[in-house]
Design an enzyme around this catalytic site. Structure first.
Site, PDB file in Angstrom:
ATOM      1  N   ARG A  64      47.500  77.472 100.390  1.00  0.00           N
ATOM      2  CA  ARG A  64      48.285  77.447  99.166  1.00  0.00           C
ATOM      3  C   ARG A  64      49.185  76.224  99.167  1.00  0.00           C
ATOM      4  NH1 ARG A  64      51.477  80.869  95.629  1.00  0.00           N
ATOM      5  NH2 ARG A  64      52.338  79.359  94.165  1.00  0.00           N
ATOM      6  N   ARG A  99      45.775  78.765  91.881  1.00  0.00           N
ATOM      7  CA  ARG A  99      46.178  78.902  93.277  1.00  0.00           C
ATOM      8  C   ARG A  99      45.127  79.645  94.105  1.00  0.00           C
ATOM      9  NH1 ARG A  99      50.885  81.297  91.624  1.00  0.00           N
ATOM     10  NH2 ARG A  99      51.183  79.353  90.543  1.00  0.00           N
ATOM     11  N   ASP A 129      53.101  88.114  95.759  1.00  0.00           N
ATOM     12  CA  ASP A 129      54.422  88.357  95.166  1.00  0.00           C
ATOM     13  C   ASP A 129      54.988  89.664  95.698  1.00  0.00           C
ATOM     14  OD1 ASP A 129      54.477  86.093  93.525  1.00  0.00           O
ATOM     15  OD2 ASP A 129      53.415  87.117  91.897  1.00  0.00           O
TER      16      ASP A 129
HETATM   17  N1  ROI Z   1      47.290  85.111  85.589  1.00  0.00           N
HETATM   18  C1  ROI Z   1      46.547  86.122  86.074  1.00  0.00           C
HETATM   19  N2  ROI Z   1      45.637  86.706  85.290  1.00  0.00           N
HETATM   20  N3  ROI Z   1      46.692  86.569  87.356  1.00  0.00           N
HETATM   21  C2  ROI Z   1      47.613  86.014  88.192  1.00  0.00           C
HETATM   22  O1  ROI Z   1      47.732  86.445  89.362  1.00  0.00           O
HETATM   23  C3  ROI Z   1      48.424  84.967  87.704  1.00  0.00           C
HETATM   24  N4  ROI Z   1      49.377  84.389  88.487  1.00  0.00           N
HETATM   25  C4  ROI Z   1      50.162  83.443  88.020  1.00  0.00           C
HETATM   26  C5  ROI Z   1      50.051  82.927  86.619  1.00  0.00           C
HETATM   27  C6  ROI Z   1      49.774  81.440  86.676  1.00  0.00           C
HETATM   28  C7  ROI Z   1      51.340  83.238  85.902  1.00  0.00           C
HETATM   29  N5  ROI Z   1      48.985  83.529  85.885  1.00  0.00           N
HETATM   30  C8  ROI Z   1      48.221  84.534  86.374  1.00  0.00           C
HETATM   31  O2  ROI Z   1      51.091  82.947  88.803  1.00  0.00           O
END
Ligand code: ROI
Length: 168
Positions: A87, A96, A101
């Site tokens: 990452r 990514r 999170d």
């Molecule tokens: N969109 C989706 N569908 N899933 C994610 O995990 C995700 N993560 C992010 C952002 C770029 C906001 N969009 C995402 O960090």
């Protein structure tokens, strides 16, 4: 291993470098974290990107850990796993290989510069709410109330269950 402690929920997301493999591998790594135990995870979902268009679809899931790490130590451990997946912190809301999170840490509300719990976007994101609900349907979100009250009213086309993998 003595764990005992707090139930923490972690959101997993990937849209680069074989996303499903990244997420399945990360679940194994979460199970191996110091002073922590993986006590469950949601099914894997595919999801359309939220944020800048023109990036690949994501794979998302939510994991539950039992941990005796404090919230900041857990955050550090999650960031180490992200780094081991290559990452690179680049564009905000960009693609990514692995995003972990810290969504919830017991019933705690935390507001520090580097860590906010519950995760500030949690209640806005179907790709987090739906798998979290699979794992913990009766959950109360600290400061927000019952998880079920935050769920999207009807299933969207932007989130779909992936088949169970053949190799478990
Ligand atoms: N969109 C989706 N569908 N899933 C994610 O995990 C995700 N993560 C992010 C952002 C770029 C906001 N969009 C995402 O960090």
């Amino acid at each position: 291993m003595r764990v005992g402690g707090v139930a923490a929920f972690v959101g997993l997301g990937s849209n680069l470098g074989q996303p499903e493999r990244q997420v399945r591998q990360a679940l194994l790594e979460l199970d191996g974290l110091a002073d922590s135990r993986l006590t469950g995870h949601s099914p894997l979902y595919g999801s359309s990107p939220v944020g800048p268009p023109g990036q690949p679809d994501y794979v998302n899931a939510v994991a539950r850990l039992e941990t005796s790490l404090d919230a900041h130590a857990l955050l550090d451990a999650l960031q180490a796993v992200e780094l081991s997946h290559g990452r690179v912190r680049g564009e905000r809301w960009g693609a990514r290989t692995l995003d972990l999170d810290l969504l919830l840490y017991g019933d705690r509300q935390i507001d520090t510069p580097d860590l906010k719990v519950p995760h500030p976007q949690l209640h806005l994101r179907a790709f987090v709410l739906v798998p979290l609900h699979d794992l913990a349907p009766d959950l109360e979100l600290p400061g927000l109330g019952p998880l079920v009250d935050q769920l999207p009213r009807r299933p969207g086309r932007d989130l779909w269950r992936l088949p169970e993998s053949a190799d478990g």
